[in-house]
Every structure is written in structure tokens, then in C-alpha cells.
Design a protein around this motif. Structure first.
Motif, PDB file in Angstrom:
ATOM      1  N   PHE A   1     -36.619 166.795-121.048  1.00 41.08           N
ATOM      2  CA  PHE A   1     -35.981 165.568-120.566  1.00 41.08           C
ATOM      3  C   PHE A   1     -35.546 165.706-119.122  1.00 41.08           C
ATOM      4  O   PHE A   1     -35.369 166.818-118.599  1.00 41.08           O
ATOM      5  CB  PHE A   1     -34.782 165.192-121.445  1.00 41.08           C
ATOM      6  N   VAL A   2     -35.403 164.558-118.498  1.00 40.66           N
ATOM      7  CA  VAL A   2     -34.900 164.449-117.123  1.00 40.66           C
ATOM      8  C   VAL A   2     -33.669 163.550-117.172  1.00 40.66           C
ATOM      9  O   VAL A   2     -33.721 162.453-117.732  1.00 40.66           O
ATOM     10  CB  VAL A   2     -35.962 163.816-116.199  1.00 40.66           C
ATOM     11  N   ARG A   3     -32.578 164.020-116.621  1.00 42.80           N
ATOM     12  CA  ARG A   3     -31.365 163.199-116.558  1.00 42.80           C
ATOM     13  C   ARG A   3     -31.479 162.246-115.375  1.00 42.80           C
ATOM     14  O   ARG A   3     -31.703 162.668-114.241  1.00 42.80           O
ATOM     15  CB  ARG A   3     -30.123 164.067-116.385  1.00 42.80           C
ATOM     16  N   ALA A   4     -31.319 160.964-115.636  1.00 43.16           N
ATOM     17  CA  ALA A   4     -31.312 159.988-114.545  1.00 43.16           C
ATOM     18  C   ALA A   4     -30.073 160.191-113.681  1.00 43.16           C
ATOM     19  O   ALA A   4     -29.038 160.669-114.155  1.00 43.16           O
ATOM     20  CB  ALA A   4     -31.344 158.569-115.103  1.00 43.16           C
ATOM     21  N   SER A   5     -30.171 159.827-112.420  1.00 42.01           N
ATOM     22  CA  SER A   5     -29.040 159.998-111.503  1.00 42.01           C
ATOM     23  C   SER A   5     -28.015 158.882-111.648  1.00 42.01           C
ATOM     24  O   SER A   5     -26.878 159.006-111.180  1.00 42.01           O
ATOM     25  CB  SER A   5     -29.549 160.038-110.059  1.00 42.01           C
ATOM     26  N   ALA A   6     -28.407 157.785-112.296  1.00 38.92           N
ATOM     27  CA  ALA A   6     -27.518 156.644-112.512  1.00 38.92           C
ATOM     28  C   ALA A   6     -28.109 155.812-113.639  1.00 38.92           C
ATOM     29  O   ALA A   6     -29.296 155.937-113.961  1.00 38.92           O
ATOM     30  CB  ALA A   6     -27.395 155.794-111.238  1.00 38.92           C
ATOM     31  N   PRO A   7     -27.313 154.963-114.281  1.00 40.42           N
ATOM     32  CA  PRO A   7     -27.885 154.111-115.329  1.00 40.42           C
ATOM     33  C   PRO A   7     -28.963 153.191-114.761  1.00 40.42           C
ATOM     34  O   PRO A   7     -28.859 152.743-113.631  1.00 40.42           O
ATOM     35  CB  PRO A   7     -26.688 153.310-115.850  1.00 40.42           C
ATOM     36  N   PHE A   8     -29.989 152.930-115.566  1.00 35.97           N
ATOM     37  CA  PHE A   8     -31.008 151.964-115.157  1.00 35.97           C
ATOM     38  C   PHE A   8     -30.348 150.590-115.093  1.00 35.97           C
ATOM     39  O   PHE A   8     -29.594 150.211-115.995  1.00 35.97           O
ATOM     40  CB  PHE A   8     -32.152 151.893-116.174  1.00 35.97           C
ATOM     41  N   SER A   9     -30.632 149.828-114.062  1.00 40.32           N
ATOM     42  CA  SER A   9     -30.042 148.501-113.936  1.00 40.32           C
ATOM     43  C   SER A   9     -31.060 147.530-113.365  1.00 40.32           C
ATOM     44  O   SER A   9     -32.056 147.927-112.749  1.00 40.32           O
ATOM     45  CB  SER A   9     -28.803 148.541-113.041  1.00 40.32           C
ATOM     46  N   ALA A  10     -30.791 146.242-113.587  1.00 44.61           N
ATOM     47  CA  ALA A  10     -31.650 145.215-113.007  1.00 44.61           C
ATOM     48  C   ALA A  10     -31.510 145.183-111.494  1.00 44.61           C
ATOM     49  O   ALA A  10     -32.469 144.882-110.776  1.00 44.61           O
ATOM     50  CB  ALA A  10     -31.307 143.853-113.611  1.00 44.61           C
ATOM     51  N   ALA A  11     -30.317 145.501-111.000  1.00 42.92           N
ATOM     52  CA  ALA A  11     -30.076 145.437-109.555  1.00 42.92           C
ATOM     53  C   ALA A  11     -30.949 146.419-108.787  1.00 42.92           C
ATOM     54  O   ALA A  11     -31.373 146.131-107.663  1.00 42.92           O
ATOM     55  CB  ALA A  11     -28.600 145.697-109.258  1.00 42.92           C
ATOM     56  N   ASP A  12     -31.219 147.587-109.392  1.00 43.84           N
ATOM     57  CA  ASP A  12     -32.053 148.556-108.683  1.00 43.84           C
ATOM     58  C   ASP A  12     -33.518 148.476-109.110  1.00 43.84           C
ATOM     59  O   ASP A  12     -34.318 149.344-108.796  1.00 43.84           O
ATOM     60  CB  ASP A  12     -31.517 149.978-108.849  1.00 43.84           C
ATOM     61  N   GLY A  13     -33.857 147.421-109.843  1.00 40.63           N
ATOM     62  CA  GLY A  13     -35.254 147.200-110.203  1.00 40.63           C
ATOM     63  C   GLY A  13     -35.752 148.005-111.374  1.00 40.63           C
ATOM     64  O   GLY A  13     -36.957 148.054-111.628  1.00 40.63           O
ATOM     65  N   LEU A  14     -34.834 148.617-112.143  1.00 36.67           N
ATOM     66  CA  LEU A  14     -35.261 149.479-113.242  1.00 36.67           C
ATOM     67  C   LEU A  14     -35.098 148.834-114.621  1.00 36.67           C
ATOM     68  O   LEU A  14     -35.511 149.423-115.618  1.00 36.67           O
ATOM     69  CB  LEU A  14     -34.498 150.809-113.198  1.00 36.67           C
ATOM     70  N   LEU A  15     -34.483 147.650-114.681  1.00 39.34           N
ATOM     71  CA  LEU A  15     -34.384 146.906-115.928  1.00 39.34           C
ATOM     72  C   LEU A  15     -34.821 145.469-115.691  1.00 39.34           C
ATOM     73  O   LEU A  15     -34.677 144.942-114.593  1.00 39.34           O
ATOM     74  CB  LEU A  15     -32.937 146.882-116.452  1.00 39.34           C
ATOM     75  N   THR A  16     -35.326 144.843-116.737  1.00 38.43           N
ATOM     76  CA  THR A  16     -35.621 143.423-116.680  1.00 38.43           C
ATOM     77  C   THR A  16     -34.330 142.637-116.889  1.00 38.43           C
ATOM     78  O   THR A  16     -33.275 143.210-117.170  1.00 38.43           O
ATOM     79  CB  THR A  16     -36.627 143.031-117.776  1.00 38.43           C
ATOM     80  N   ALA A  17     -34.436 141.317-116.798  1.00 36.24           N
ATOM     81  CA  ALA A  17     -33.246 140.476-116.941  1.00 36.24           C
ATOM     82  C   ALA A  17     -32.594 140.619-118.305  1.00 36.24           C
ATOM     83  O   ALA A  17     -31.379 140.503-118.437  1.00 36.24           O
ATOM     84  CB  ALA A  17     -33.626 139.017-116.697  1.00 36.24           C
ATOM     85  N   ASN A  18     -33.376 140.877-119.357  1.00 37.69           N
ATOM     86  CA  ASN A  18     -32.784 140.999-120.678  1.00 37.69           C
ATOM     87  C   ASN A  18     -32.685 142.445-121.154  1.00 37.69           C
ATOM     88  O   ASN A  18     -32.586 142.726-122.345  1.00 37.69           O
ATOM     89  CB  ASN A  18     -33.534 140.155-121.713  1.00 37.69           C
ATOM     90  N   GLY A  19     -32.715 143.381-120.182  1.00 40.01           N
ATOM     91  CA  GLY A  19     -32.373 144.766-120.504  1.00 40.01           C
ATOM     92  C   GLY A  19     -33.518 145.676-120.870  1.00 40.01           C
ATOM     93  O   GLY A  19     -33.280 146.838-121.222  1.00 40.01           O
TER      94      GLY A  19
END
Length: 496
Positions: free
Chosen positions: A446-464
Motif C-alpha cells: 500500500f501507499v499512504r496518500a499525503s492528504a484525503p482525496f477530494s473533489a477540490a484537488d481533482g481526485l473525487l467526483t461530485a458524488n464522492g
């Protein structure tokens, strides 16, 4: 009679149709405000309007006014970046951006306070050139996509109302009397199922702000605030994405009371693991899983009272017809008019890209995304959504994206539920999940992400949902490095 007239016609004389923190608004007053706003927009020559607003009465009134005018609504999520907003305005040809009164306007922009006086709205005109849209376009909604420039989908009002009508029919055995909107109204699912279906079903709409629901930033959620919101509004129905359902289940399992008013919890927007559904059922939560896509104007299938099968997304709604072609789900019936930029949908049923099957009783089962399936070095096909849904049932894991294309084992990019959890705890959590998976689907590193995935940083869609290509691209170096080290996850609690 156009869609706006149909929705206003559904109003009766209820003194409490819409409920907000500021109070309630009855049918007669709501209809009057919508007609007055439609007149203001018409006088201002505004027929194609983008909005960027919090959940609330103003959002609903603007949407209904545009429906009444046969106008075009372009709802922009509040988390869109300035670049994404610019792209949406340019690609849609919106004449103006409407915001709540008091919202700071961009520097140098002249407000619309004169044209929209006493409506609770403001905004500014956009100097975008007029662009041709498919005939009948009523709503332009933006798909998730995998890039920072989401694709605009053009939908007609008749299709939106057809889906809403099907949803009213699907819930008729329960006939919920109050719906609480917990998803952003810019999300097509809440727009159609939370607003239109609720109005057509003659039920109340509770419209708290996103902050009152408990959203923090683009992707954070304060669960105590969410619980307080549920108890305040006492809804009979809500729509949840899997992450919200998991949050409620975990809270209830830790002793937090949920309102006894809940009678219909519709869940969609991503795969729900059978373990989570079983936990919800053990708590007595009335969860009904569904499935849909933007190109079909939202919901296509839904479990419902008297027609429910755990592990399925339910049977097709009356407006939709499903078929299977080489394992891929195809949907016919209500469909989008096309995409912005002149791109048309291919003729025939909509190819969803989702893999699945329909059983003998007509229940639809989704097994993954065709484009997301990867093939391991041993030639085994793995649907990452399946593995991820199992991982996210563990209380230590909040977000996960799994990959293993042409590899001997699989890796997960993870964000833990608590940032202070050390790697040993995460490895142990993965081992526990692995114990219930076949060997080819297990996560060995596994790789630990540096921050939670979010829509603001382009890593989540609008519904998560995770934008997996963007996530894997962001962490490509770390993923590659993990494969240069020995596997780090013990299997079934035994050190690797």
C-alpha cells in the motif's frame, strides 16, 4: 404544459412545502415566488443561466423558474475550481452566473441586483458567445470525467420528469412525506430525485445548507453535525452515497441514535459492499440500493419495497430498458440529448461501460467498470471497485484505490480514517480484509496518500467516487517504489 408548469401544478395548498433553518414556505408562496423570479429573468433576457449556490430555497426557486421559462440551467458545484468554472461557462454559453445575494462578485463585474431585486439572488453577466445546444436542452450537468475539465451533458426536461415520475412510483408503497436533501443540489441525483420526485409525490422538502449538513470543505464531513441535522428535520427519506451510509452505520454502531422517522434510504453513486448492507440491515436501516448514470438522466434501477434483493441494484424503473452485450450493461429509454461541443450520443441504447448481469427475476447486478478492470500477471481479471468496497468496510480505512495491472500482486493507495494510524495498523487492517478475498484480489502492498482525496484537488467526483486515473497518476512514483520492495501486508494475520 412544460416541466415548470407540471411541477408547480403538483403543488397544492400545503402551508409547509419547503423547510429550512430560517423557517418554512407553503405551496402558494413558493409558486408565487417562482413565477415572479421567472418574470424577472425573462425581462432581463436570461434564459441560459449558470448557478453557483449553496443548498437552499434560492436554488430550488431558480431551478423551477428556469423550468417555467423553458430555460437552461447550468448548476455548478460549489467546489469547482476557478478553472473548471471558466471551462463550464465557456463551453455552455451561459449568459450569466447566479449566486445568493451577498456573495462577493468577481472584481470588475457589475451585479444583477437591479434585475433580481427582492429575489434573494445576485450575479453577473458573462460575455460568452452564444453557442448552439441540442434542441430541448433544459439542464447541462457535468460528468465526473478523469481530468480537470468535466464534460457537459445536455438533458431535456421531459426526460428529467420521466425519471422523477418513475421514482415516485417506486416509493409509492412507503410514500415518504418528508425528504431531506443531503447531497449538493448541483448533483443531478438530488436535483431529480430529491426535488422533482418529492414535489411530484406531494411531500415536504427539507433544505439545510451544506454546512448545516456537516460538510467541511470539498470532501470533509462532520458526523455529529450530520446526526444533529437528521434529528432536527426528522426526514422519512434521504439519498446517500456509500460514504455517507458508512458514516451513519458506524455512528449507530457506536451508540449514536438515528431518527426513528427514516423509512426510505436510497443509496447510489458507487458500489456498496454486501458487508455494509448487512450492517445497515442489522441496525434496522431501510436501505434501498440503486444505480444510474448522467447520460440516462440519473436513476435507472432501484430496489424498492416488495422488490428488493441484497447485492443487486434493483430492477429497472418503468422508464428504462436494460440489456447485456458481452457483459456490458446497455440502457434504453430516457437518454441525454448529447454533449457540449456538438458530440452526440451514438444511436441505440446507451453503453454504460458498467459490467454486470440481469438475473431471472429481473434484478440487475453490477460487477465493475469495463475500463477499470485490470489483468494481473497471472491473467486474472480484477474489478477494483469490488476490492475497494471490501476495504472500505474496515473501520481503519476511509479511502482506497486498488491497482495491479500486469503485476503479480495488487497495491492500494489509501487514506486512513484517522491520520495518526501507523503503517502497522493499516497493514493489519488490509490483512483482515484479505482473509475474505481470493488470492488474486488481495492487496499485498500500500501507499499512504499525503492528504484525503477530494473533489477540490481533482481526485473525487461530485458524488464522492474516486477519479482513479488522476489518483494513480498523482501517486505513480510511490506505487512504482512499492513494487521495488517486498510485499508489506501479512495474509490472514501471518507475517509475510
Amino acid at each position: 404544459m412544460n416541466a415548470g408548469a407540471v411541477l408547480l401544478e403538483a403543488l397544492g395548498t400545503s402551508p409547509e412545502r419547503v423547510i429550512t433553518a430560517a423557517g418554512s414556505l407553503g405551496d402558494v408562496a413558493l409558486a408565487g415566488r417562482v413565477r415572479a423570479l421567472a418574470g424577472r429573468l425573462d425581462q432581463a433576457g436570461l434564459r441560459r443561466v449558470a448557478s453557483r449556490m449553496d443548498n437552499g430555497l434560492a436554488w430550488l426557486e431558480l431551478d423551477l423558474a428556469l423550468r417555467l421559462l423553458d430555460g437552461v440551467h447550468v448548476p455548478l458545484p460549489t467546489f469547482f475550481s476557478s478553472e473548471q468554472v471558466g471551462h463550464a461557462l465557456a463551453s455552455s454559453g451561459a449568459q450569466a452566473v447566479i449566486v445568493a445575494d451577498g456573495t462577493p462578485l468577481p472584481p470588475g463585474q457589475e451585479g444583477l441586483e437591479a434585475e433580481l431585486a427582492d429575489t434573494g439572488l445576485d450575479g453577473w453577466r458573462v460575455g460568452a458567445p452564444a453557442l448552439a445546444l441540442p434542441d430541448g436542452t433544459a439542464c447541462i450537468t457535468y460528468t465526473s470525467g478523469t481530468t480537470g475539465r468535466p464534460k457537459g451533458v445536455c438533458l431535456d426536461a421531459a426526460g428529467l420528469l420521466a425519471v422523477a415520475g418513475s421514482l415516485v412510483q417506486a416509493s409509492s408503497a412507503i410514500r415518504p412525506r418528508r425528504h431531506l436533501c443531503l447531497m449538493p443540489l448541483s448533483t443531478l441525483l438530488e436535483n431529480v430525485a430529491g426535488l422533482y420526485a418529492t414535489l411530484l409525490g406531494d411531500a415536504q422538502i427539507a433544505l439545510p445548507s451544506l454546512a448545516e449538513i456537516g460538510y467541511t470543505g470539498a470532501s470533509g464531513l462532520d458526523v455529529p453535525t450530520l446526526l444533529k441535522c437528521l434529528h432536527r428535520y426528522q426526514p422519512e427519506s434521504v439519498i446517500l452515497v456509500p460514504q455517507l451510509l458508512l458514516a451513519l452505520v458506524m455512528a449507530a454502531e457506536h451508540g449514536a441514535p438515528l431518527p426513528a422517522s427514516l423509512r426510505y434510504i436510497a443509496v447510489g453513486g458507487g458500489r456498496i459492499g454486501p458487508a455494509l448492507l448487512a450492517r445497515a440491515q442489522a441496525l434496522g436501516l431501510p436501505v434501498f440500493e440503486g444505480y444510474g448514470l448522467t447520460e440516462c438522466a440519473s436513476v435507472v434501477c432501484l430496489n424498492r419495497p416488495g422488490a428488493q434483493l441484497a447485492g443487486s441494484v434493483g430492477q429497472p424503473l418503468p422508464h428504462a430498458r436494460l440489456s447485456i452485450d458481452e457483459g456490458e450493461i446497455l440502457v434504453d429509454g430516457v437518454r441525454a440529448l448529447g454533449y457540449l461541443g456538438g458530440e452526440a450520443l451514438p444511436d441505440g441504447p446507451v453503453r454504460t461501460g458498467d459490467l454486470g448481469h440481469v438475473d431471472a427475476d429481473g434484478f440487475v447486478h453490477i460487477t465493475g467498470r469495463r475500463k477499470n478492470v485490470f489483468i494481473t500477471a497471472f491473467g486474472r481479471n480484477v474489478s477494483p471497485e469490488w476490492v475497494e468496497s471490501e476495504l472500505l468496510q474496515h473501520p481503519a480505512l476511509a479511502q482506497a484505490v486498488v491497482w495491479g495491472e500486469a503485476q503479480a500482486d495488487n497495491v492500494a493507495v489509501l487514506w486512513p480514517r484517522r491520520p495518526d494510524l501507523d503503517d502497522a495498523v493499516i497493514a493489519g487492517a488490509l490483512a483482515q480484509v484479505n482473509a475474505g478475498l481470493p488470492d488474486y484480489a488481495r492487496v499485498s502492498r500500500f501507499v499512504r496518500a499525503s492528504a484525503p482525496f477530494s473533489a477540490a484537488d481533482g481526485l473525487l467526483t461530485a458524488n464522492g467516487r474516486p477519479r482513479r486515473e488522476a489518483i494513480l497518476s498523482r501517486y505513480q512514483a510511490e506505487v512504482d517504489a512499492s513494487y521495488r520492495r517486498p510485499a508489506s501486508v501479512p495474509i490472514a494475520g501471518v507475517a509475510a
